[in-house]
Design a protein around this motif. Structure first.
Motif, PDB file in Angstrom:
ATOM      1  N   GLU A  43      32.777  48.913  35.490  1.00 25.66           N
ATOM      2  CA  GLU A  43      33.782  48.835  34.437  1.00 25.66           C
ATOM      3  C   GLU A  43      34.740  47.696  34.737  1.00 25.66           C
ATOM      4  N   ASP A  44      35.061  46.911  33.713  1.00 25.68           N
ATOM      5  CA  ASP A  44      35.953  45.771  33.879  1.00 25.68           C
ATOM      6  C   ASP A  44      37.408  46.221  33.784  1.00 25.68           C
ATOM      7  N   GLY A  45      38.234  45.732  34.694  1.00 25.09           N
ATOM      8  CA  GLY A  45      39.649  46.095  34.699  1.00 25.09           C
ATOM      9  C   GLY A  45      40.519  45.165  33.871  1.00 25.09           C
ATOM     10  N   PHE A  46      39.962  44.560  32.853  1.00 24.16           N
ATOM     11  CA  PHE A  46      40.636  43.556  32.031  1.00 24.16           C
ATOM     12  C   PHE A  46      42.067  43.969  31.670  1.00 24.16           C
ATOM     13  N   ALA A  47      43.014  43.131  32.078  1.00 25.53           N
ATOM     14  CA  ALA A  47      44.429  43.253  31.698  1.00 25.53           C
ATOM     15  C   ALA A  47      45.112  44.508  32.236  1.00 25.53           C
ATOM     16  N   LYS A  48      44.559  45.139  33.267  1.00 18.59           N
ATOM     17  CA  LYS A  48      45.286  46.248  33.882  1.00 18.59           C
ATOM     18  C   LYS A  48      46.569  45.711  34.512  1.00 18.59           C
ATOM     19  N   PRO A  49      47.709  46.337  34.249  1.00 18.39           N
ATOM     20  CA  PRO A  49      48.985  45.789  34.739  1.00 18.39           C
ATOM     21  C   PRO A  49      49.061  45.642  36.257  1.00 18.39           C
ATOM     22  N   ALA A  50      48.557  46.621  36.998  1.00 16.68           N
ATOM     23  CA  ALA A  50      48.677  46.566  38.457  1.00 16.68           C
ATOM     24  C   ALA A  50      47.721  45.539  39.051  1.00 16.68           C
ATOM     25  N   ARG A  51      46.455  45.673  38.733  1.00 18.97           N
ATOM     26  CA  ARG A  51      45.440  44.737  39.216  1.00 18.97           C
ATOM     27  C   ARG A  51      44.215  44.895  38.331  1.00 18.97           C
ATOM     28  N   ASP A  52      43.580  43.783  38.030  1.00 17.27           N
ATOM     29  CA  ASP A  52      42.417  43.886  37.155  1.00 17.27           C
ATOM     30  C   ASP A  52      41.101  43.550  37.858  1.00 17.27           C
ATOM     31  N   GLY A  53      41.165  43.064  39.084  1.00 18.41           N
ATOM     32  CA  GLY A  53      39.952  42.859  39.861  1.00 18.41           C
ATOM     33  C   GLY A  53      39.093  41.718  39.350  1.00 18.41           C
ATOM     34  N   LEU A  54      37.872  41.672  39.836  1.00 19.73           N
ATOM     35  CA  LEU A  54      36.919  40.642  39.443  1.00 19.73           C
ATOM     36  C   LEU A  54      36.388  40.908  38.037  1.00 19.73           C
TER      37      LEU A  54
END
Length: 321
Positions: A43-54
């Motif tokens: 799952e993509d962490g796109f635009a997560k405020p804390a961290r969105d990862g690769l």
């Protein structure tokens, strides 16, 4: 195809690990689960405020040559990305993985959608933060992605040395999609994927209408109130039940899977929200217990479509012989 036990998958959020050694971490994880799981979802962490990862699809393309028999379904929030780019990236993943690829369509709503809209800024062609608009846009995006996969016929690449032609131009087709928010002419810049149509998956949450995932080949059922009967399995895609590894003890999870195995689901997806700490117990305790109870089967070989019992679909733009 053998149905002696349920298909086993592992669900991962790429944003759950963002250390400096992220490539090595994910590579080792793929190696560790490759012998027990049919596929993983990233799952993509796109635009997560804390961290969105690769980026999940880029990571999947890097992992695929190292994944052996393990298939990879990579996530993308399609309403906040260019469908053309998602289509070509998944097509590439299908080539790199030798037909073991899929797309996990992530549907953002509420705060997640707002964060995504703020991340991309004021760009035309993207939906408003409205449930109906987001659903419509997701369906349109998936439609375009699928059309682009078909925009090259299977025999479009001819490599004709005598005529110095690499392609037969008559075997490439415009998709000519015109929607309320965006238009895509096509064709793709990537040949038709090995599977024809890589698997398209989505997560269905208990409170959602069935139409939220009507575009998918495979649906992950989130929550405890799902059943094949309530999900209208006769009309629905293949169903896989999501089970967080935090659900309970090993014995409680085994009993949960035992109950689900009688509902007609195709498999289970173990959800790891902290893979670094959770993967050892999954490999050493939970999976052996599920095997001992004869609830899961060994991974199959072949393409991901083959493993789901799905044939290669006819190209919608194919010319008559």
């Amino acid at each position: 195809m053998s149905r002696d036990g349920l298909q086993l998958a592992i669900g991962l959020d790429v944003a759950s690990y963002s250390g400096n050694d992220a490539p090595a971490f994910w590579s080792k994880l793929v190696s560790d689960v490759g012998e027990i799981a049919e596929f993983i979802t990233l799952e993509d962490g796109f635009a997560k405020p804390a961290r969105d990862g690769l980026d999940a699809i880029i990571l999947a393309n890097w992992l695929a040559p190292r994944s052996g028999n393990l298939a990879i379904i990579a996530g993308a929030p399609v309403s906040f990305l260019e469908p053309f780019h998602v289509s070509t990236a998944i097509a590439t993943l299908d080539y790199v993985s030798e037909g073991k690829a899929g797309l996990l369509v992530q549907q953002f709503q509420g705060a997640r959608a707002l964060d995504a809209l703020q991340a991309i800024g004021s760009l035309k062609g993207f939906p408003d933060n409205d449930v109906s608009a987001l659903q419509d846009d997701t369906r349109d995006a998936v439609d375009v992605i699928r059309r682009l996969w078909d925009s090259w016929e299977d025999d479009a690449v001819i490599r004709d040395k005598q005529s110095h032609r690499f392609l037969d131009g008559s075997k490439l087709h415009y998709v000519d999609f015109k929607g309320p928010r965006f238009n895509v002419l096509g064709p793709s810049i990537t040949p038709r994927p090995p599977q024809g149509q890589p698997i398209v998956a989505a997560t269905h949450r208990s409170a959602q209408e069935r139409s939220h995932t009507s575009f998918a080949d495979v649906v992950f059922l989130e929550g405890e109130n799902h059943s094949v009967e309530s999900f209208e399995q006769g009309k629905a895609p293949l169903s896989i039940a999501d089970i967080p590894v935090t659900y309970g003890s090993v014995s409680e999870i085994v009993e949960r899977v035992r109950t689900l195995s009688g509902t007609g689901i195709f498999g289970i997806r173990l959800i790891l929200d902290d893979p670094e700490s959770q993967i050892p117990s999954v490999l050493e305790d939970l999976v052996p217990a599920l095997k001992s109870a004869s609830l899961i089967r060994p991974p199959l070989k072949g393409s991901l479509r083959d493993r789901f019992g799905l044939t290669v679909p006819t190209n919608r733009y194919g010319t008559a012989a």
